[in-house]
Design a protein around this motif. Structure first.
Motif, PDB file in Angstrom:
ATOM      1  N   LYS A  63       0.751  -1.525  -0.274  1.00 25.32           N
ATOM      2  CA  LYS A  63      -0.037   0.104  -0.095  1.00 25.32           C
ATOM      3  C   LYS A  63       0.673   0.911  -0.147  1.00 25.32           C
ATOM      4  O   LYS A  63       1.813   1.679   0.596  1.00 25.32           O
ATOM      5  CB  LYS A  63      -0.974  -0.003   1.360  1.00 25.32           C
ATOM      6  CG  LYS A  63      -1.931  -0.959   1.253  1.00 25.32           C
ATOM      7  CD  LYS A  63      -2.999  -0.929   2.373  1.00 25.32           C
ATOM      8  CE  LYS A  63      -3.996  -2.028   2.201  1.00 25.32           C
ATOM      9  NZ  LYS A  63      -5.297  -1.565   3.948  1.00 25.32           N
ATOM     10  N   GLU A  64       0.190   2.168  -0.471  1.00 31.76           N
ATOM     11  CA  GLU A  64       1.083   3.599  -0.175  1.00 31.76           C
ATOM     12  C   GLU A  64       0.864   4.129   1.356  1.00 31.76           C
ATOM     13  O   GLU A  64       0.213   4.120   2.352  1.00 31.76           O
ATOM     14  CB  GLU A  64       0.298   4.289  -0.870  1.00 31.76           C
ATOM     15  CG  GLU A  64       0.316   4.469  -2.701  1.00 31.76           C
ATOM     16  CD  GLU A  64      -0.102   5.916  -3.862  1.00 31.76           C
ATOM     17  OE1 GLU A  64       0.171   5.763  -4.687  1.00 31.76           O
ATOM     18  OE2 GLU A  64      -0.774   6.253  -3.152  1.00 31.76           O
ATOM     19  N   ARG A  65       2.033   5.158   1.295  1.00 30.02           N
ATOM     20  CA  ARG A  65       1.647   5.937   2.029  1.00 30.02           C
ATOM     21  C   ARG A  65       0.762   6.636   2.711  1.00 30.02           C
ATOM     22  O   ARG A  65       0.729   7.120   2.118  1.00 30.02           O
ATOM     23  CB  ARG A  65       3.642   6.585   2.661  1.00 30.02           C
ATOM     24  CG  ARG A  65       3.975   7.559   4.253  1.00 30.02           C
ATOM     25  CD  ARG A  65       5.124   7.114   3.827  1.00 30.02           C
ATOM     26  NE  ARG A  65       5.942   6.583   4.051  1.00 30.02           N
ATOM     27  CZ  ARG A  65       7.725   6.512   4.250  1.00 30.02           C
ATOM     28  NH1 ARG A  65       8.419   7.902   4.495  1.00 30.02           N
ATOM     29  NH2 ARG A  65       8.592   5.769   3.523  1.00 30.02           N
ATOM     30  N   GLU A  66       0.926   6.382   4.123  1.00 25.51           N
ATOM     31  CA  GLU A  66      -0.687   7.221   3.996  1.00 25.51           C
ATOM     32  C   GLU A  66      -0.980   8.337   5.401  1.00 25.51           C
ATOM     33  O   GLU A  66       0.182   7.863   6.449  1.00 25.51           O
ATOM     34  CB  GLU A  66      -2.351   6.098   5.063  1.00 25.51           C
ATOM     35  CG  GLU A  66      -2.377   5.683   5.385  1.00 25.51           C
ATOM     36  CD  GLU A  66      -3.535   4.714   5.696  1.00 25.51           C
ATOM     37  OE1 GLU A  66      -4.477   5.429   5.049  1.00 25.51           O
ATOM     38  OE2 GLU A  66      -3.480   3.884   6.943  1.00 25.51           O
ATOM     39  N   GLY A  67      -1.110   9.226   5.631  1.00 23.69           N
ATOM     40  CA  GLY A  67      -1.023  10.383   6.894  1.00 23.69           C
ATOM     41  C   GLY A  67      -2.018   9.252   7.772  1.00 23.69           C
ATOM     42  O   GLY A  67      -3.298   9.188   7.252  1.00 23.69           O
ATOM     43  N   VAL A  68      -1.367   9.408   8.340  1.00 26.74           N
ATOM     44  CA  VAL A  68      -2.383   9.570   9.571  1.00 26.74           C
ATOM     45  C   VAL A  68      -2.417  10.825  10.770  1.00 26.74           C
ATOM     46  O   VAL A  68      -3.887  10.440  11.636  1.00 26.74           O
ATOM     47  CB  VAL A  68      -1.528   8.382  10.602  1.00 26.74           C
ATOM     48  CG1 VAL A  68      -2.515   7.671  11.751  1.00 26.74           C
ATOM     49  CG2 VAL A  68      -1.436   7.227   9.928  1.00 26.74           C
ATOM     50  N   SER A  69      -1.551  11.567  10.811  1.00 24.64           N
ATOM     51  CA  SER A  69      -1.685  12.629  11.817  1.00 24.64           C
ATOM     52  C   SER A  69      -0.932  13.629  11.581  1.00 24.64           C
ATOM     53  O   SER A  69       0.308  12.822  11.571  1.00 24.64           O
ATOM     54  CB  SER A  69      -2.324  12.086  13.593  1.00 24.64           C
ATOM     55  OG  SER A  69      -1.856  13.497  13.826  1.00 24.64           O
ATOM     56  N   SER A  90      -9.730   7.017   9.581  1.00 27.44           N
ATOM     57  CA  SER A  90      -9.803   6.031  10.400  1.00 27.44           C
ATOM     58  C   SER A  90      -9.150   5.473  12.346  1.00 27.44           C
ATOM     59  O   SER A  90      -9.043   4.277  12.528  1.00 27.44           O
ATOM     60  CB  SER A  90      -8.484   5.319   9.692  1.00 27.44           C
ATOM     61  OG  SER A  90      -7.391   5.733   9.191  1.00 27.44           O
ATOM     62  N   VAL A  91      -8.509   6.742  12.080  1.00 25.32           N
ATOM     63  CA  VAL A  91      -7.580   5.977  13.704  1.00 25.32           C
ATOM     64  C   VAL A  91      -8.579   7.662  14.553  1.00 25.32           C
ATOM     65  O   VAL A  91      -7.879   8.015  16.032  1.00 25.32           O
ATOM     66  CB  VAL A  91      -6.489   7.237  13.283  1.00 25.32           C
ATOM     67  CG1 VAL A  91      -5.397   6.349  12.613  1.00 25.32           C
ATOM     68  CG2 VAL A  91      -6.248   8.318  13.034  1.00 25.32           C
ATOM     69  N   LYS A  92      -9.585   8.611  14.559  1.00 31.23           N
ATOM     70  CA  LYS A  92     -10.049   9.843  14.799  1.00 31.23           C
ATOM     71  C   LYS A  92     -10.779   8.860  16.438  1.00 31.23           C
ATOM     72  O   LYS A  92     -11.251   7.715  16.290  1.00 31.23           O
ATOM     73  CB  LYS A  92     -11.113  10.407  13.899  1.00 31.23           C
ATOM     74  CG  LYS A  92     -10.663  12.168  14.839  1.00 31.23           C
ATOM     75  CD  LYS A  92     -12.021  12.486  13.580  1.00 31.23           C
ATOM     76  CE  LYS A  92     -11.012  12.885  12.369  1.00 31.23           C
ATOM     77  NZ  LYS A  92     -12.059  13.413  11.358  1.00 31.23           N
TER      78      LYS A  92
END
Length: 127
Positions: A43-49, A63-65
């Motif tokens: 998968k591509e690198r995705e922003g989390v926070s 997805s992490v909120k």
């Protein structure tokens, strides 16, 4: 010279917690926007926070909120990512990045905005 180092990853059961740390030995991180990203296999690198340089405003991916919290520990020159209620789909290599160009803009979860990266730390959520 920027040299980001991530730590705190590991193996945890679903529902567990981990706290990731992003540190730099010389650059004062409190003056810069810092982003946490993750990349799962294939998968591509995705922003989390991310946390902004201007006012410490924060961003979280949907997805992490409610489960992850980003914060600064200026005394230790680190940016922390507290991850609670972890799920198997959180499994990835987690990277921190620093935006050294956009001092006045809120942080964004766009990896192209970040100029330097750490080497990553593996997070595995599995029973």
């Amino acid at each position: 010279q920027v040299q980001l180092v991530e730590s705190g990853g590991g193996l945890v059961q679903p529902g567990g917690s981990l706290r990731l740390s992003c540190a730099d030995s010389g650059l004062p991180l409190r003056y810069y926007s810092i982003g946490w990203f993750r990349q799962a296999p294939g998968k591509e690198r995705e922003g989390v926070s991310c946390i902004s340089s201007s006012d410490d405003s924060t961003y979280y991916a949907d997805s992490v909120k409610g489960r992850f919290t980003i914060s600064r520990d200026n005394a230790k020159n680190t940016v922390l990512l507290q991850m609670n209620s972890l799920k198997p789909e959180d499994t990835a290599v987690y990277y921190c990045g620093i935006d050294v160009r956009n001092y006045l803009s809120p942080c964004v979860a766009d990896r192209l905005r970040y100029d330097y990266w750490g080497q990553g730390t593996q997070v595995t959520v599995s029973s």
